[in-house]
Write an enzyme that holds these catalytic residues in place. Structure first.
Site, PDB file in Angstrom:
ATOM      1  N   THR A  10      18.506   0.895   2.919  1.00 17.85           N
ATOM      2  CA  THR A  10      18.406   2.351   2.734  1.00 17.85           C
ATOM      3  C   THR A  10      19.738   3.070   2.941  1.00 17.85           C
ATOM      4  OG1 THR A  10      17.591   4.345   3.850  1.00 17.85           O
ATOM      5  CG2 THR A  10      17.557   2.338   5.133  1.00 17.85           C
ATOM      6  N   GLN A  25       8.084   0.641   9.175  1.00 20.14           N
ATOM      7  CA  GLN A  25       7.887   1.991   9.704  1.00 20.14           C
ATOM      8  C   GLN A  25       9.013   2.786   9.048  1.00 20.14           C
ATOM      9  OE1 GLN A  25       7.784   5.203  10.619  1.00 20.14           O
ATOM     10  NE2 GLN A  25       9.379   4.774  12.124  1.00 20.14           N
ATOM     11  N   ASP A  78       6.374   2.747  -2.827  1.00 19.79           N
ATOM     12  CA  ASP A  78       7.122   1.803  -3.670  1.00 19.79           C
ATOM     13  C   ASP A  78       6.275   0.583  -4.013  1.00 19.79           C
ATOM     14  OD1 ASP A  78       9.114   3.590  -3.141  1.00 19.79           O
ATOM     15  OD2 ASP A  78      10.532   2.140  -2.322  1.00 19.79           O
ATOM     16  N   THR A 119       0.818  -1.220   0.000  1.00 25.13           N
ATOM     17  CA  THR A 119       0.000   0.000   0.000  1.00 25.13           C
ATOM     18  C   THR A 119       0.852   1.271   0.000  1.00 25.13           C
ATOM     19  OG1 THR A 119      -0.089  -0.094   2.410  1.00 25.13           O
ATOM     20  CG2 THR A 119      -1.951  -1.071   1.221  1.00 25.13           C
ATOM     21  N   LYS A 178      17.306  -0.927   9.998  1.00 20.01           N
ATOM     22  CA  LYS A 178      17.566  -1.344   8.621  1.00 20.01           C
ATOM     23  C   LYS A 178      18.939  -2.027   8.493  1.00 20.01           C
ATOM     24  CE  LYS A 178      13.819  -0.200   6.295  1.00 20.01           C
ATOM     25  NZ  LYS A 178      13.103  -1.074   5.362  1.00 20.01           N
ATOM     26  N   GLU A 222      20.003   5.525   4.722  1.00 21.89           N
ATOM     27  CA  GLU A 222      20.053   5.896   6.149  1.00 21.89           C
ATOM     28  C   GLU A 222      20.999   4.984   6.915  1.00 21.89           C
ATOM     29  OE1 GLU A 222      18.428   8.249   8.453  1.00 21.89           O
ATOM     30  OE2 GLU A 222      18.504   9.299   6.552  1.00 21.89           O
ATOM     31  N   TYR A 236      15.471   4.040  13.149  1.00 21.72           N
ATOM     32  CA  TYR A 236      15.107   3.558  11.810  1.00 21.72           C
ATOM     33  C   TYR A 236      16.349   3.008  11.100  1.00 21.72           C
ATOM     34  CZ  TYR A 236      14.054   3.632   6.839  1.00 21.72           C
ATOM     35  OH  TYR A 236      13.923   3.275   5.518  1.00 21.72           O
TER      36      TYR A 236
HETATM   37  P1  NAP Z   1       5.903   3.915   2.694  1.00 25.11           P
HETATM   38  O1  NAP Z   1       5.222   4.658   1.612  1.00 25.11           O
HETATM   39  O2  NAP Z   1       5.992   4.513   4.059  1.00 25.11           O
HETATM   40  O3  NAP Z   1       5.205   2.478   2.800  1.00 25.11           O
HETATM   41  C1  NAP Z   1       5.458   1.640   3.894  1.00 25.11           C
HETATM   42  C2  NAP Z   1       4.604   0.394   3.784  1.00 25.11           C
HETATM   43  O4  NAP Z   1       4.857  -0.419   4.941  1.00 25.11           O
HETATM   44  C3  NAP Z   1       3.090   0.658   3.759  1.00 25.11           C
HETATM   45  O5  NAP Z   1       2.474  -0.281   2.923  1.00 25.11           O
HETATM   46  C4  NAP Z   1       2.690   0.414   5.209  1.00 25.11           C
HETATM   47  O6  NAP Z   1       1.364  -0.037   5.359  1.00 25.11           O
HETATM   48  C5  NAP Z   1       3.623  -0.707   5.580  1.00 25.11           C
HETATM   49  N1  NAP Z   1       3.818  -0.770   7.027  1.00 25.11           N
HETATM   50  C6  NAP Z   1       4.303   0.200   7.839  1.00 25.11           C
HETATM   51  N2  NAP Z   1       4.323  -0.228   9.122  1.00 25.11           N
HETATM   52  C7  NAP Z   1       3.815  -1.462   9.107  1.00 25.11           C
HETATM   53  C8  NAP Z   1       3.558  -2.431  10.123  1.00 25.11           C
HETATM   54  N3  NAP Z   1       3.818  -2.202  11.405  1.00 25.11           N
HETATM   55  N4  NAP Z   1       3.011  -3.594   9.741  1.00 25.11           N
HETATM   56  C9  NAP Z   1       2.719  -3.832   8.444  1.00 25.11           C
HETATM   57  N5  NAP Z   1       2.948  -2.976   7.452  1.00 25.11           N
HETATM   58  C10 NAP Z   1       3.495  -1.808   7.771  1.00 25.11           C
HETATM   59  O7  NAP Z   1       7.414   3.565   2.284  1.00 25.11           O
HETATM   60  P2  NAP Z   1       8.085   3.546   0.829  1.00 25.11           P
HETATM   61  O8  NAP Z   1       8.654   4.883   0.561  1.00 25.11           O
HETATM   62  O9  NAP Z   1       7.177   2.895  -0.136  1.00 25.11           O
HETATM   63  O10 NAP Z   1       9.346   2.597   1.121  1.00 25.11           O
HETATM   64  C11 NAP Z   1       9.254   1.183   0.954  1.00 25.11           C
HETATM   65  C12 NAP Z   1      10.372   0.516   1.734  1.00 25.11           C
HETATM   66  O11 NAP Z   1      11.623   1.003   1.261  1.00 25.11           O
HETATM   67  C13 NAP Z   1      10.368   0.784   3.230  1.00 25.11           C
HETATM   68  O12 NAP Z   1      10.851  -0.381   3.863  1.00 25.11           O
HETATM   69  C14 NAP Z   1      11.350   1.932   3.407  1.00 25.11           C
HETATM   70  O13 NAP Z   1      11.913   1.893   4.704  1.00 25.11           O
HETATM   71  C15 NAP Z   1      12.364   1.580   2.340  1.00 25.11           C
HETATM   72  N6  NAP Z   1      13.097   2.701   1.747  1.00 25.11           N
HETATM   73  C16 NAP Z   1      12.447   3.773   1.242  1.00 25.11           C
HETATM   74  C17 NAP Z   1      13.160   4.794   0.628  1.00 25.11           C
HETATM   75  C18 NAP Z   1      12.484   5.999   0.036  1.00 25.11           C
HETATM   76  O14 NAP Z   1      13.177   6.992  -0.203  1.00 25.11           O
HETATM   77  N7  NAP Z   1      11.197   5.940  -0.254  1.00 25.11           N
HETATM   78  C19 NAP Z   1      14.561   4.697   0.537  1.00 25.11           C
HETATM   79  C20 NAP Z   1      15.188   3.568   1.056  1.00 25.11           C
HETATM   80  C21 NAP Z   1      14.447   2.559   1.640  1.00 25.11           C
HETATM   81  P3  NAP Z   1       0.147   0.965   5.703  1.00 25.11           P
HETATM   82  O15 NAP Z   1      -0.214   1.579   4.376  1.00 25.11           O
HETATM   83  O16 NAP Z   1      -0.887   0.059   6.230  1.00 25.11           O
HETATM   84  O17 NAP Z   1       0.683   1.955   6.684  1.00 25.11           O
HETATM   85  N1  GDD Z   2      10.247  15.095   6.949  1.00 27.31           N
HETATM   86  C1  GDD Z   2      10.787  16.324   7.029  1.00 27.31           C
HETATM   87  N2  GDD Z   2       9.989  17.376   7.351  1.00 27.31           N
HETATM   88  N3  GDD Z   2      12.107  16.464   6.797  1.00 27.31           N
HETATM   89  C2  GDD Z   2      12.626  17.714   6.850  1.00 27.31           C
HETATM   90  C3  GDD Z   2      11.855  18.833   7.158  1.00 27.31           C
HETATM   91  C4  GDD Z   2      10.470  18.664   7.429  1.00 27.31           C
HETATM   92  O1  GDD Z   2       9.743  19.601   7.730  1.00 27.31           O
HETATM   93  N4  GDD Z   2      12.648  19.925   7.114  1.00 27.31           N
HETATM   94  C5  GDD Z   2      13.867  19.510   6.800  1.00 27.31           C
HETATM   95  N5  GDD Z   2      13.874  18.163   6.651  1.00 27.31           N
HETATM   96  C6  GDD Z   2      15.052  17.340   6.354  1.00 27.31           C
HETATM   97  C7  GDD Z   2      15.252  16.175   7.322  1.00 27.31           C
HETATM   98  O2  GDD Z   2      15.854  16.627   8.529  1.00 27.31           O
HETATM   99  C8  GDD Z   2      16.151  15.279   6.481  1.00 27.31           C
HETATM  100  O3  GDD Z   2      17.492  15.665   6.620  1.00 27.31           O
HETATM  101  C9  GDD Z   2      15.703  15.549   5.041  1.00 27.31           C
HETATM  102  O4  GDD Z   2      14.890  16.728   5.096  1.00 27.31           O
HETATM  103  C10 GDD Z   2      14.896  14.422   4.409  1.00 27.31           C
HETATM  104  O5  GDD Z   2      13.871  14.047   5.302  1.00 27.31           O
HETATM  105  P1  GDD Z   2      12.698  13.043   4.842  1.00 27.31           P
HETATM  106  O6  GDD Z   2      12.064  13.539   3.595  1.00 27.31           O
HETATM  107  O7  GDD Z   2      11.825  12.817   6.024  1.00 27.31           O
HETATM  108  O8  GDD Z   2      13.485  11.725   4.404  1.00 27.31           O
HETATM  109  P2  GDD Z   2      14.680  10.931   5.110  1.00 27.31           P
HETATM  110  O9  GDD Z   2      15.908  11.170   4.281  1.00 27.31           O
HETATM  111  O10 GDD Z   2      14.759  11.191   6.545  1.00 27.31           O
HETATM  112  O11 GDD Z   2      14.203   9.419   4.938  1.00 27.31           O
HETATM  113  C11 GDD Z   2      13.665   8.947   3.698  1.00 27.31           C
HETATM  114  O12 GDD Z   2      14.704   8.463   2.892  1.00 27.31           O
HETATM  115  C12 GDD Z   2      15.409   7.340   3.426  1.00 27.31           C
HETATM  116  C13 GDD Z   2      16.522   6.987   2.425  1.00 27.31           C
HETATM  117  O13 GDD Z   2      17.647   7.774   2.672  1.00 27.31           O
HETATM  118  C14 GDD Z   2      12.645   7.857   4.038  1.00 27.31           C
HETATM  119  O14 GDD Z   2      11.961   7.478   2.872  1.00 27.31           O
HETATM  120  C15 GDD Z   2      13.333   6.618   4.604  1.00 27.31           C
HETATM  121  O15 GDD Z   2      12.374   5.569   4.751  1.00 27.31           O
HETATM  122  C16 GDD Z   2      14.433   6.197   3.623  1.00 27.31           C
HETATM  123  O16 GDD Z   2      15.090   5.056   4.112  1.00 27.31           O
END
Ligand code: NAP
Ligand code: GDD
Length: 336
Positions: free
Chosen positions: A129, A87, A15, A12, A157, A131, A153
């Site tokens: 990730t 999460q 990604d 959901t 990971k 991170e 987080y």
């Molecule tokens: P997202 O939009 O936050 O989606 C997270 C998914 O995980 C949702 O389907 C959510 O379900 C589910 N989920 C969260 N907590 C859960 C729980 N306790 N039990 C079961 N399901 C749960 O994340 P995304 O951006 O698509 O990222 C996908 C994956 O890649 C994640 O593992 C994230 O950490 C990783 N990742 C993301 C990025 C990025 O930049 N987007 C980069 C590196 C890695 P609900 O809809 O029910 O909440």
């Molecule tokens: N969310 C958020 N909100 N971030 C902010 C804000 C704000 O108002 N202002 C500044 N930032 C800065 C954060 O401090 C961080 O340095 C940067 O913007 C990116 O924040 P996010 O967009 O929340 O993403 P993230 O980099 O912390 O994490 C995302 O990317 C990771 C991969 O590097 C998430 O998708 C993670 O799940 C993923 O692993």
């Protein structure tokens, strides 16, 4: 050849929804793990996959329950499992380390342990990730860069990454981790900074807001497009041997630059609207991330296509269109 079956956790999410579309287009039978509450309220909880609900088989299970994941794997017997459920909001992981660890570490462990029991030939993808690099000691970061996570987080990971590698080495599971740098899209959650900015601008243009409060504007990220990053996940599972791959654009921008480009795009002066709020700073920040995706380019033939400016524009246009607002840089074409 019989139809291949894929199972996606986190279907959901941003990604999950793009991966679902990619796998359907490739002719897969797609199964998804969702929370039970999602099935009760599909309109809200499954908004990203609503157009495909009749093409996917959903199973309710919990990342916190080994038996529920075991049952789904035993029933589906997938050829490929993409573990995206987590999460995923770094900020929230400072507020609740415990639920972050439970979902992200135990969830990954339960899934791998169940896979080993009932579907050991299933190929496995773990959503690692950038991170994990956190306070990185080299620039750019590649598969050999040391991990120094800066949040629960990130720690969760690293643990999932180590579990995945250990199941590969100890039990011969075809298990790969993608070390994906930030990737965004019009489907990005509203709490992440890129979407907060583009949806905030749309609200300002619609007269629903007068300012945009942000945290650390100097943080730098390597931002790509989510639709392209899920292709890399699929490519990893098509390789004869499992491995770990950095996926990134190789270009970094600050949050401030994202703000400037986005406000510029609609002809507004960002200085008049953006307020930097120290209460939004993180207790430990990841100041700068930049990825080197050479291995993915050489082995998977993967490379990013969308530019930073195109990404910002696509997200802005979608948010403006959703609120029915017009602005100088906003066209009428539909992106999603
Ligand atoms: P997202 O939009 O936050 O989606 C997270 C998914 O995980 C949702 O389907 C959510 O379900 C589910 N989920 C969260 N907590 C859960 C729980 N306790 N039990 C079961 N399901 C749960 O994340 P995304 O951006 O698509 O990222 C996908 C994956 O890649 C994640 O593992 C994230 O950490 C990783 N990742 C993301 C990025 C990025 O930049 N987007 C980069 C590196 C890695 P609900 O809809 O029910 O909440
Ligand atoms: N969310 C958020 N909100 N971030 C902010 C804000 C704000 O108002 N202002 C500044 N930032 C800065 C954060 O401090 C961080 O340095 C940067 O913007 C990116 O924040 P996010 O967009 O929340 O993403 P993230 O980099 O912390 O994490 C995302 O990317 C990771 C991969 O590097 C998430 O998708 C993670 O799940 C993923 O692993």
């Amino acid at each position: 050849m019989s139809q291949r079956k894929a199972l996606i956790t986190g279907i959901t999410g941003q990604d999950g929804s793009y991966l679902l579309e990619l796998l359907l287009a490739k002719g897969y039978q797609v199964h998804g793990v969702v929370r039970r509450v999602a099935l009760e309220d599909p309109e809200h909880r499954m908004s990203r996959i609503l157009p495909h609900l009749n093409e996917v088989q959903l199973h309710s299970a919990s990342l916190e329950s080994y038996p529920s994941l075991h049952n789904v794997l035993a029933r589906v017997q997938p050829d490929e499992c993409y573990h995206l459920g987590a999460q995923s909001f770094v900020s929230y992981s400072f507020d609740d380390e415990f639920s972050t660890f439970n979902a992200n570490i135990n969830g990954t462990h339960y899934l791998l342990a169940a896979l080993k029991e009932v579907a050991p030939r299933c190929r496995f993808y773990f959503a690692g990730t950038s991170e994990m690099f956190g306070l990185a000691d080299e620039v750019p970061q590649n598969e050999r860069t040391r991990f120094h996570p800066r949040s629960s987080y990130g720690i969760s990971k690293v643990c999932g990454f180590d579990l995945t590698r250990n199941y590969r080495e100890a039990y011969g599971i075809h298990a790969s981790s993608g070390v994906l740098f930030n990737h965004e899209s019009p489907r990005r959650g509203f709490e992440f900074v890129t979407r907060k900015i583009t949806s905030g601008i749309a609200r300002i243009l619609a007269g629903q807001a007068t300012e945009l409060r942000l945290g650390n504007l100097e943080a730098r990220r390597d931002w790509g497009h989510a639709r392209e990053y899920v292709e890399a996940m699929w490519l990893m599972l098509q390789q004869p041997e499992p491995n770990d791959y950095v996926i990134a654009t190789g270009e970094s921008h600050s949050v401030r630059e994202f703000v400037e480009v986005a406000f510029d795009h609609v002809g507004l002066d960002w200085n008049a609207y953006v307020r930097e709020s120290p209460e939004l700073y993180r207790p430990a920040e990841v100041n700068s991330l930049l990825g080197d995706a050479s291995r993915a380019r050489a082995t998977l033939g993967w490379r990013p296509k969308t530019t930073f400016e195109q990404l910002v524009g696509e997200m802005l246009e979608a948010d403006c269109r959703a609120l029915g607002v017009a602005a100088p840089g906003i066209s009428s074409a539909h992106h999603r």
